[in-house]
Design an enzyme around this catalytic site. Structure first.
Site, PDB file in Angstrom:
ATOM      1  N   GLU A  17       0.798  -1.115  -0.077  1.00  0.00           N
ATOM      2  CA  GLU A  17      -0.022   0.113  -0.089  1.00  0.00           C
ATOM      3  C   GLU A  17       0.668   1.322   0.021  1.00  0.00           C
ATOM      4  O   GLU A  17       1.810   1.224   0.821  1.00  0.00           O
ATOM      5  CB  GLU A  17      -0.814   0.161   1.274  1.00  0.00           C
ATOM      6  CG  GLU A  17      -1.668   1.116   1.372  1.00  0.00           C
ATOM      7  CD  GLU A  17      -2.734   1.215   2.481  1.00  0.00           C
ATOM      8  OE1 GLU A  17      -3.623   0.185   2.623  1.00  0.00           O
ATOM      9  OE2 GLU A  17      -2.565   2.184   3.345  1.00  0.00           O
ATOM     10  N   THR A  48      -3.995   4.663  -1.385  1.00  0.00           N
ATOM     11  CA  THR A  48      -4.900   5.367  -0.473  1.00  0.00           C
ATOM     12  C   THR A  48      -5.631   6.606  -0.903  1.00  0.00           C
ATOM     13  O   THR A  48      -5.016   7.263  -1.800  1.00  0.00           O
ATOM     14  CB  THR A  48      -4.201   5.694   0.856  1.00  0.00           C
ATOM     15  OG1 THR A  48      -3.377   6.866   0.758  1.00  0.00           O
ATOM     16  CG2 THR A  48      -3.353   4.537   1.519  1.00  0.00           C
ATOM     17  N   ALA A  51      -8.208  12.158   3.232  1.00  0.00           N
ATOM     18  CA  ALA A  51      -9.321  12.808   3.962  1.00  0.00           C
ATOM     19  C   ALA A  51      -9.599  14.171   3.129  1.00  0.00           C
ATOM     20  O   ALA A  51     -10.674  14.712   2.823  1.00  0.00           O
ATOM     21  CB  ALA A  51      -9.526  12.823   5.165  1.00  0.00           C
ATOM     22  N   HIS A  79      -8.095   3.208  -3.520  1.00  0.00           N
ATOM     23  CA  HIS A  79      -9.212   3.351  -2.414  1.00  0.00           C
ATOM     24  C   HIS A  79     -10.123   4.248  -2.685  1.00  0.00           C
ATOM     25  O   HIS A  79      -9.680   5.625  -3.320  1.00  0.00           O
ATOM     26  CB  HIS A  79      -8.325   3.883  -0.892  1.00  0.00           C
ATOM     27  CG  HIS A  79      -7.348   2.866  -0.699  1.00  0.00           C
ATOM     28  ND1 HIS A  79      -6.858   2.704   0.767  1.00  0.00           N
ATOM     29  CD2 HIS A  79      -6.601   1.660  -1.272  1.00  0.00           C
ATOM     30  CE1 HIS A  79      -6.096   1.729   0.938  1.00  0.00           C
ATOM     31  NE2 HIS A  79      -5.862   1.140  -0.531  1.00  0.00           N
ATOM     32  N   ASP A 111     -13.222   8.245   7.266  1.00  0.00           N
ATOM     33  CA  ASP A 111     -13.363   9.012   8.523  1.00  0.00           C
ATOM     34  C   ASP A 111     -13.832  10.470   8.346  1.00  0.00           C
ATOM     35  O   ASP A 111     -13.254  11.235   7.563  1.00  0.00           O
ATOM     36  CB  ASP A 111     -12.108   9.029   9.534  1.00  0.00           C
ATOM     37  CG  ASP A 111     -11.894   7.529   9.933  1.00  0.00           C
ATOM     38  OD1 ASP A 111     -12.776   6.999  10.583  1.00  0.00           O
ATOM     39  OD2 ASP A 111     -10.682   7.240   9.935  1.00  0.00           O
ATOM     40  N   ALA A 125     -19.919   1.802   4.416  1.00  0.00           N
ATOM     41  CA  ALA A 125     -19.083   0.850   3.244  1.00  0.00           C
ATOM     42  C   ALA A 125     -19.960   0.193   2.498  1.00  0.00           C
ATOM     43  O   ALA A 125     -19.872   0.060   1.030  1.00  0.00           O
ATOM     44  CB  ALA A 125     -17.833   0.533   3.628  1.00  0.00           C
ATOM     45  N   GLN A 176      -6.936  -4.148   8.621  1.00  0.00           N
ATOM     46  CA  GLN A 176      -6.354  -3.248   9.612  1.00  0.00           C
ATOM     47  C   GLN A 176      -5.168  -3.690  10.092  1.00  0.00           C
ATOM     48  O   GLN A 176      -4.920  -4.957  10.031  1.00  0.00           O
ATOM     49  CB  GLN A 176      -7.205  -2.660  10.729  1.00  0.00           C
ATOM     50  CG  GLN A 176      -6.639  -1.786  11.636  1.00  0.00           C
ATOM     51  CD  GLN A 176      -6.427  -0.390  10.722  1.00  0.00           C
ATOM     52  OE1 GLN A 176      -5.245  -0.321   9.961  1.00  0.00           O
ATOM     53  NE2 GLN A 176      -7.152   0.599  10.696  1.00  0.00           N
TER      54      GLN A 176
HETATM   55  P1  FAD Z   1     -17.621   0.844   7.335  1.00  0.00           P
HETATM   56  O1  FAD Z   1     -17.657  -0.640   6.878  1.00  0.00           O
HETATM   57  O2  FAD Z   1     -18.999   1.595   6.944  1.00  0.00           O
HETATM   58  O3  FAD Z   1     -17.557   0.660   9.117  1.00  0.00           O
HETATM   59  C1  FAD Z   1     -17.582   1.655   9.909  1.00  0.00           C
HETATM   60  C2  FAD Z   1     -18.291   1.395  11.208  1.00  0.00           C
HETATM   61  O4  FAD Z   1     -19.713   1.433  11.042  1.00  0.00           O
HETATM   62  C3  FAD Z   1     -17.817   0.090  11.936  1.00  0.00           C
HETATM   63  O5  FAD Z   1     -17.910   0.383  13.304  1.00  0.00           O
HETATM   64  C4  FAD Z   1     -18.822  -0.985  11.430  1.00  0.00           C
HETATM   65  O6  FAD Z   1     -19.015  -2.002  12.324  1.00  0.00           O
HETATM   66  C5  FAD Z   1     -20.270   0.086  11.279  1.00  0.00           C
HETATM   67  N1  FAD Z   1     -21.111  -0.296  10.360  1.00  0.00           N
HETATM   68  C6  FAD Z   1     -20.950  -0.886   9.197  1.00  0.00           C
HETATM   69  N2  FAD Z   1     -22.024  -1.057   8.439  1.00  0.00           N
HETATM   70  C7  FAD Z   1     -22.959  -0.645   9.388  1.00  0.00           C
HETATM   71  C8  FAD Z   1     -24.376  -0.701   9.226  1.00  0.00           C
HETATM   72  N3  FAD Z   1     -25.015  -1.021   8.131  1.00  0.00           N
HETATM   73  N4  FAD Z   1     -25.203  -0.209  10.367  1.00  0.00           N
HETATM   74  C9  FAD Z   1     -24.543   0.356  11.622  1.00  0.00           C
HETATM   75  N5  FAD Z   1     -23.201   0.118  11.565  1.00  0.00           N
HETATM   76  C10 FAD Z   1     -22.415  -0.250  10.513  1.00  0.00           C
HETATM   77  N6  FAD Z   1      -9.561   5.809   5.224  1.00  0.00           N
HETATM   78  C11 FAD Z   1      -9.171   6.735   4.271  1.00  0.00           C
HETATM   79  O7  FAD Z   1      -9.658   8.019   4.383  1.00  0.00           O
HETATM   80  N7  FAD Z   1      -8.523   6.449   3.272  1.00  0.00           N
HETATM   81  C12 FAD Z   1      -8.095   5.335   2.945  1.00  0.00           C
HETATM   82  O8  FAD Z   1      -7.526   5.201   1.903  1.00  0.00           O
HETATM   83  C13 FAD Z   1      -8.193   4.432   3.600  1.00  0.00           C
HETATM   84  N8  FAD Z   1      -7.661   2.983   3.367  1.00  0.00           N
HETATM   85  C14 FAD Z   1      -7.911   1.843   4.425  1.00  0.00           C
HETATM   86  C15 FAD Z   1      -7.332   0.759   4.106  1.00  0.00           C
HETATM   87  C16 FAD Z   1      -7.518  -0.260   5.041  1.00  0.00           C
HETATM   88  C17 FAD Z   1      -7.038  -1.633   4.597  1.00  0.00           C
HETATM   89  C18 FAD Z   1      -8.160  -0.319   6.168  1.00  0.00           C
HETATM   90  C19 FAD Z   1      -8.298  -1.082   7.084  1.00  0.00           C
HETATM   91  C20 FAD Z   1      -8.965   1.072   6.316  1.00  0.00           C
HETATM   92  C21 FAD Z   1      -8.536   2.181   5.743  1.00  0.00           C
HETATM   93  N9  FAD Z   1      -8.945   3.473   5.846  1.00  0.00           N
HETATM   94  C22 FAD Z   1      -8.829   4.506   5.058  1.00  0.00           C
HETATM   95  C23 FAD Z   1      -9.673   3.685   7.188  1.00  0.00           C
HETATM   96  C24 FAD Z   1     -11.326   3.677   6.864  1.00  0.00           C
HETATM   97  O9  FAD Z   1     -11.835   4.597   6.158  1.00  0.00           O
HETATM   98  C25 FAD Z   1     -11.848   3.670   8.617  1.00  0.00           C
HETATM   99  O10 FAD Z   1     -11.392   3.059   9.410  1.00  0.00           O
HETATM  100  C26 FAD Z   1     -13.301   4.138   8.536  1.00  0.00           C
HETATM  101  O11 FAD Z   1     -13.515   4.547   9.943  1.00  0.00           O
HETATM  102  C27 FAD Z   1     -14.156   2.924   8.085  1.00  0.00           C
HETATM  103  O12 FAD Z   1     -14.182   2.532   7.233  1.00  0.00           O
HETATM  104  P2  FAD Z   1     -14.904   1.318   6.588  1.00  0.00           P
HETATM  105  O13 FAD Z   1     -14.927   1.250   5.185  1.00  0.00           O
HETATM  106  O14 FAD Z   1     -14.238  -0.061   7.324  1.00  0.00           O
HETATM  107  O15 FAD Z   1     -16.519   1.461   7.278  1.00  0.00           O
END
Ligand code: FAD
Length: 289
Positions: A17, A48, A51, A79, A111, A125, A176
């Site tokens: 990455e 990546t 934000a 991403h 975030d 997501a 993560q």
């Molecule tokens: P989600 O899957 O939406 O989850 C976020 C929270 O909501 C979790 O607590 C989940 O349990 C909860 N949730 C999910 N679906 C629902 C639902 N239907 N109802 C209620 N709650 C729900 N950030 C960046 O800004 N840019 C990047 O390039 C980037 N790359 C990343 C790469 C990796 C491999 C990882 C692990 C993280 C990355 N992040 C990045 C960070 C990520 O954007 C944050 O961790 C963010 O807070 C969550 O994103 P997510 O897609 O996992 O969200």
């Protein structure tokens, strides 16, 4: 090529990455990073999305993903976060990726950045994943959290939402960072029990300095096992020793993960190809077994 096609071929996938260099970096710095990474021969490179969006960087995520794919001949994954993007933004990004021949996205919520108010088309997501799968044939990956996402009340709830992302169409998961492989193995077990059967790559970040890892851990909530806190206590004030110990720790984690049959290793390179190459060289036989 869709990334999920890389898995199940009897060898561990190895991916890297990188992030788009800041506006203050020299414009050619991305080429220096990629020139250094190409000898490592990663199965794919992901880019990546910050934000701050494209305002803060020299080249956009999509542009860099296109360069990796077209100029370096390495599969790439862009991403794509939805916290600051509406449907039209996503449509535009998908069209641009298609035009650039990029076949894969990591679909994320992202975030909230206080300087950029969130948009409301996609709450999670999973909503973004379903939207993309309904209108594009691009490969879709998603993020997962071995120790649980910091906002989740518990791991059961987090895995339930992860399953929803896979049901919505995520074909591959990237984890993560974590420092205790046992956390990852317990997470894999929970995933399999929940019926999540897509490939899951383990996210590994080499600890190169005490300060950077404390910052990272405070952001993502990963825990530090005693084996690592001992290294930080002993070598934290000695940059070169800390770097050597951190690289050795990452290699030890990776060797154990591969021995356990992990689907893939995703290395958070922090745009440091030298470290990536050192790690890749140390596991070259292990990787191809
Ligand atoms: P989600 O899957 O939406 O989850 C976020 C929270 O909501 C979790 O607590 C989940 O349990 C909860 N949730 C999910 N679906 C629902 C639902 N239907 N109802 C209620 N709650 C729900 N950030 C960046 O800004 N840019 C990047 O390039 C980037 N790359 C990343 C790469 C990796 C491999 C990882 C692990 C993280 C990355 N992040 C990045 C960070 C990520 O954007 C944050 O961790 C963010 O807070 C969550 O994103 P997510 O897609 O996992 O969200």
């Amino acid at each position: 090529m869709k990334l999920y096609e890389l898995f199940g071929k009897g060898r561990t996938v190895f991916s890297c990455e990188i992030f788009p260099p800041k506006k203050t970096s020299p414009v050619d710095s991305i080429y220096r990073t990629l020139d250094g990474l190409k000898d490592v021969r990663p199965d794919f490179i992901s880019v990546t999305f910050g934000a701050g969006g494209s305002d803060m960087v020299n080249q956009s995520t999509q542009e860099i993903a296109g360069i990796i794919q077209n100029q370096y001949g390495i599969p790439s994954m862009a991403h794509l976060t939805c916290v600051g993007a509406g449907r039209e933004d996503v449509d535009r990004t998908l069209a641009q990726l298609k035009a650039d021949g990029v076949d894969n996205v990591l679909a994320l919520r992202g975030d909230v950045n206080p300087d950029y108010p969130p948009k409301t088309d996609f709450a999670h997501a999973g909503d973004l994943i379903a939207y993309i799968r309904a209108r594009s044939d691009i490969g879709v990956s998603a993020a997962c959290y071995p120790e649980g996402h910091p906002e989740s009340p518990d791991l059961v709830e987090d895995i339930r939402h992860l399953r929803e992302k896979v049901d919505a169409g995520a074909q591959h998961l990237v984890s993560q960072l974590f420092f205790d492989n046992e956390d990852f193995y317990r997470f894999l077990e929970r995933c399999r029990i929940a019926g999540i059967d897509v490939p899951i790559e383990a996210g590994i970040m080499p600890v190169l300095s005490a300060g950077s890892i404390r910052r990272m851990v405070s952001l993502c909530g990963a825990s530090l096992p005693r084996k690592l806190t001992r290294l930080l206590a002993r070598y934290g004030d000695h940059p070169q020793a800390m770097r050597e110990a951190g690289i050795a720790y990452a290699i030890d984690q990776i060797a154990d993960l591969i021995a356990s049959g992990v689907d893939g290793i995703h290395l958070y390179t922090m745009n440091n190809p030298g470290v990536c190459r050192q790690i890749a060289d140390s596991i070259s036989s292990i990787r191809t077994l």
